[in-house]
Design a protein around this motif. Sequence first.
Motif, PDB file in Angstrom:
ATOM      1  N   SER A  69     -43.924 -46.766 -10.356  1.00 32.44           N
ATOM      2  CA  SER A  69     -43.977 -45.879  -9.203  1.00 32.44           C
ATOM      3  C   SER A  69     -43.589 -46.600  -7.915  1.00 32.44           C
ATOM      4  N   VAL A  70     -44.052 -47.837  -7.769  1.00 33.29           N
ATOM      5  CA  VAL A  70     -43.743 -48.612  -6.575  1.00 33.29           C
ATOM      6  C   VAL A  70     -42.240 -48.829  -6.439  1.00 33.29           C
ATOM      7  N   HIS A  71     -41.577 -49.088  -7.556  1.00 33.02           N
ATOM      8  CA  HIS A  71     -40.138 -49.360  -7.515  1.00 33.02           C
ATOM      9  C   HIS A  71     -39.280 -48.101  -7.539  1.00 33.02           C
ATOM     10  N   ALA A  72     -39.806 -47.020  -8.066  1.00 29.79           N
ATOM     11  CA  ALA A  72     -38.986 -45.823  -8.256  1.00 29.79           C
ATOM     12  C   ALA A  72     -39.198 -44.741  -7.206  1.00 29.79           C
ATOM     13  N   PHE A  73     -40.359 -44.745  -6.555  1.00 30.85           N
ATOM     14  CA  PHE A  73     -40.673 -43.657  -5.633  1.00 30.85           C
ATOM     15  C   PHE A  73     -40.948 -44.166  -4.223  1.00 30.85           C
ATOM     16  N   LYS A  74     -40.868 -43.268  -3.271  1.00 30.95           N
ATOM     17  CA  LYS A  74     -41.141 -43.622  -1.885  1.00 30.95           C
ATOM     18  C   LYS A  74     -42.632 -43.867  -1.687  1.00 30.95           C
ATOM     19  N   VAL A  75     -42.951 -44.548  -0.602  1.00 32.63           N
ATOM     20  CA  VAL A  75     -44.343 -44.863  -0.298  1.00 32.63           C
ATOM     21  C   VAL A  75     -45.128 -43.571  -0.068  1.00 32.63           C
TER      22      VAL A  75
ATOM     23  N   ALA B 201     -41.356 -53.771   9.158  1.00 30.63           N
ATOM     24  CA  ALA B 201     -40.042 -53.704   8.508  1.00 30.63           C
ATOM     25  C   ALA B 201     -40.159 -53.909   7.007  1.00 30.63           C
ATOM     26  N   VAL B 202     -41.090 -54.755   6.598  1.00 31.95           N
ATOM     27  CA  VAL B 202     -41.292 -55.022   5.182  1.00 31.95           C
ATOM     28  C   VAL B 202     -42.528 -54.280   4.735  1.00 31.95           C
ATOM     29  N   GLY B 203     -42.385 -53.445   3.755  1.00 40.91           N
ATOM     30  CA  GLY B 203     -43.537 -52.725   3.238  1.00 40.91           C
ATOM     31  C   GLY B 203     -43.437 -51.231   3.419  1.00 40.91           C
ATOM     32  N   THR B 204     -42.489 -50.775   4.243  1.00 40.34           N
ATOM     33  CA  THR B 204     -42.311 -49.342   4.381  1.00 40.34           C
ATOM     34  C   THR B 204     -41.708 -48.780   3.101  1.00 40.34           C
ATOM     35  N   SER B 205     -41.092 -49.646   2.312  1.00 39.17           N
ATOM     36  CA  SER B 205     -40.492 -49.224   1.056  1.00 39.17           C
ATOM     37  C   SER B 205     -40.312 -50.450   0.190  1.00 39.17           C
ATOM     38  N   ILE B 206     -40.243 -50.256  -1.124  1.00 37.78           N
ATOM     39  CA  ILE B 206     -39.945 -51.374  -1.999  1.00 37.78           C
ATOM     40  C   ILE B 206     -38.488 -51.772  -1.834  1.00 37.78           C
ATOM     41  N   ASP B 207     -37.716 -50.950  -1.169  1.00 36.02           N
ATOM     42  CA  ASP B 207     -36.302 -51.212  -0.934  1.00 36.02           C
ATOM     43  C   ASP B 207     -36.026 -51.119   0.561  1.00 36.02           C
ATOM     44  N   PRO B 208     -36.346 -52.206   1.311  1.00 35.14           N
ATOM     45  CA  PRO B 208     -36.242 -52.135   2.754  1.00 35.14           C
ATOM     46  C   PRO B 208     -34.818 -52.220   3.287  1.00 35.14           C
ATOM     47  N   SER B 209     -33.814 -52.444   2.431  1.00 37.42           N
ATOM     48  CA  SER B 209     -32.462 -52.655   2.921  1.00 37.42           C
ATOM     49  C   SER B 209     -31.808 -51.363   3.389  1.00 37.42           C
TER      50      SER B 209
ATOM     51  N   VAL C 212     -50.489 -56.442  -8.819  1.00 33.50           N
ATOM     52  CA  VAL C 212     -49.684 -55.223  -8.744  1.00 33.50           C
ATOM     53  C   VAL C 212     -50.591 -53.994  -8.766  1.00 33.50           C
ATOM     54  N   SER C 213     -51.461 -53.909  -9.743  1.00 31.29           N
ATOM     55  CA  SER C 213     -52.356 -52.754  -9.832  1.00 31.29           C
ATOM     56  C   SER C 213     -53.530 -52.866  -8.867  1.00 31.29           C
ATOM     57  N   SER C 214     -53.780 -54.073  -8.354  1.00 36.28           N
ATOM     58  CA  SER C 214     -54.868 -54.280  -7.405  1.00 36.28           C
ATOM     59  C   SER C 214     -54.676 -55.613  -6.686  1.00 36.28           C
TER      60      SER C 214
ATOM     61  N   GLY D 264     -48.191 -41.081   1.208  1.00 36.61           N
ATOM     62  CA  GLY D 264     -48.954 -41.034   2.449  1.00 36.61           C
ATOM     63  C   GLY D 264     -50.445 -40.990   2.203  1.00 36.61           C
ATOM     64  N   ASN D 265     -50.929 -41.819   1.286  1.00 36.24           N
ATOM     65  CA  ASN D 265     -52.363 -41.861   1.001  1.00 36.24           C
ATOM     66  C   ASN D 265     -52.789 -43.304   0.750  1.00 36.24           C
ATOM     67  N   PHE D 266     -53.985 -43.494   0.225  1.00 37.63           N
ATOM     68  CA  PHE D 266     -54.537 -44.840   0.056  1.00 37.63           C
ATOM     69  C   PHE D 266     -53.694 -45.717  -0.872  1.00 37.63           C
ATOM     70  N   LEU D 267     -52.865 -45.117  -1.722  1.00 37.96           N
ATOM     71  CA  LEU D 267     -52.056 -45.891  -2.658  1.00 37.96           C
ATOM     72  C   LEU D 267     -50.943 -46.670  -1.965  1.00 37.96           C
ATOM     73  N   LYS D 268     -50.653 -46.337  -0.705  1.00 39.04           N
ATOM     74  CA  LYS D 268     -49.571 -47.035  -0.010  1.00 39.04           C
ATOM     75  C   LYS D 268     -49.868 -48.531   0.135  1.00 39.04           C
ATOM     76  N   VAL D 269     -51.142 -48.898   0.053  1.00 38.41           N
ATOM     77  CA  VAL D 269     -51.511 -50.318   0.103  1.00 38.41           C
ATOM     78  C   VAL D 269     -50.826 -51.090  -1.019  1.00 38.41           C
ATOM     79  N   LEU D 270     -50.770 -50.493  -2.214  1.00 35.19           N
ATOM     80  CA  LEU D 270     -50.132 -51.149  -3.354  1.00 35.19           C
ATOM     81  C   LEU D 270     -48.629 -51.266  -3.150  1.00 35.19           C
ATOM     82  N   TRP D 271     -48.007 -50.244  -2.578  1.00 35.59           N
ATOM     83  CA  TRP D 271     -46.573 -50.281  -2.284  1.00 35.59           C
ATOM     84  C   TRP D 271     -46.275 -51.427  -1.315  1.00 35.59           C
TER      85      TRP D 271
END
Length: 222
Positions: free
Chosen positions: A159-165, A214-222, A191-193, A167-174
């Motif tokens: 999910s972290v690599h395939a989907f966007k961050v 800049a880093v962390g808004t997405s797994i793909d910041p480029s 990764v899971s925690s 808007g809930n508590f899971l964004k910490v993992l992203w």
Amino acid sequence: MESTKLKRPKHKGSPKLFDNPILEKLTHTHISIPLIIFGVISAALVYYGIIEKGFQVPEMVLLFFAGLFFFTLVEYLMHRYLYHIPATTPRKQKISYTMHGVHHDYPKDKSRLAMPPVLSLVIATVLFIIYRAVLGDYVFGFLAGFLIGYAGYLAVHYSVHAFKVPGNFLKVLWHHHSIHHYREPDRAFGVSSPLWDHIFGTMPRKSPKSKRAAVGTSIDPS
């Protein structure tokens, strides 16, 4: 030596790892396959423990969560000390790259976000033998939790690599995993925690707020 060969990760494509077409094919898997396999195996272990071995439900629940918690530690240790093993020789470099370096070079390669099911089933079988020798019949609840922990890890990682961050508590993992890929590969191994990163002192270093944004808004910041 780094385990990766590229200076910057590529977000398209899937590199060839083996000349043998069968081995190459086995390095690719759809994420649903291991999730289904280990979900079914875990359910079967719990069922067998309760119906055939006579465990009470509270006992199985306790064993299940013990195995789940233990997996988070194993996940951390594997990622830190095995997947990021120093590539000090050409052989170690090849092993390191095949196991994990390729993922850092091609983090968006969805077909390589899970261990090949054949290999993971072999490992699960070995773990069953070891845990059965140590735990006896308690293995049925413990291993069920451990395997669900692995399935949960796969789901989070994919999910972290395939989907966007989200808007809930899971964004910490992203954010946590994004930092590991794009800023500090020697940190943020969970990764899971992030629990064990806190405990073992491998949480990301502090950096200016602008850089953190800049880093962390997405797994793909480029």
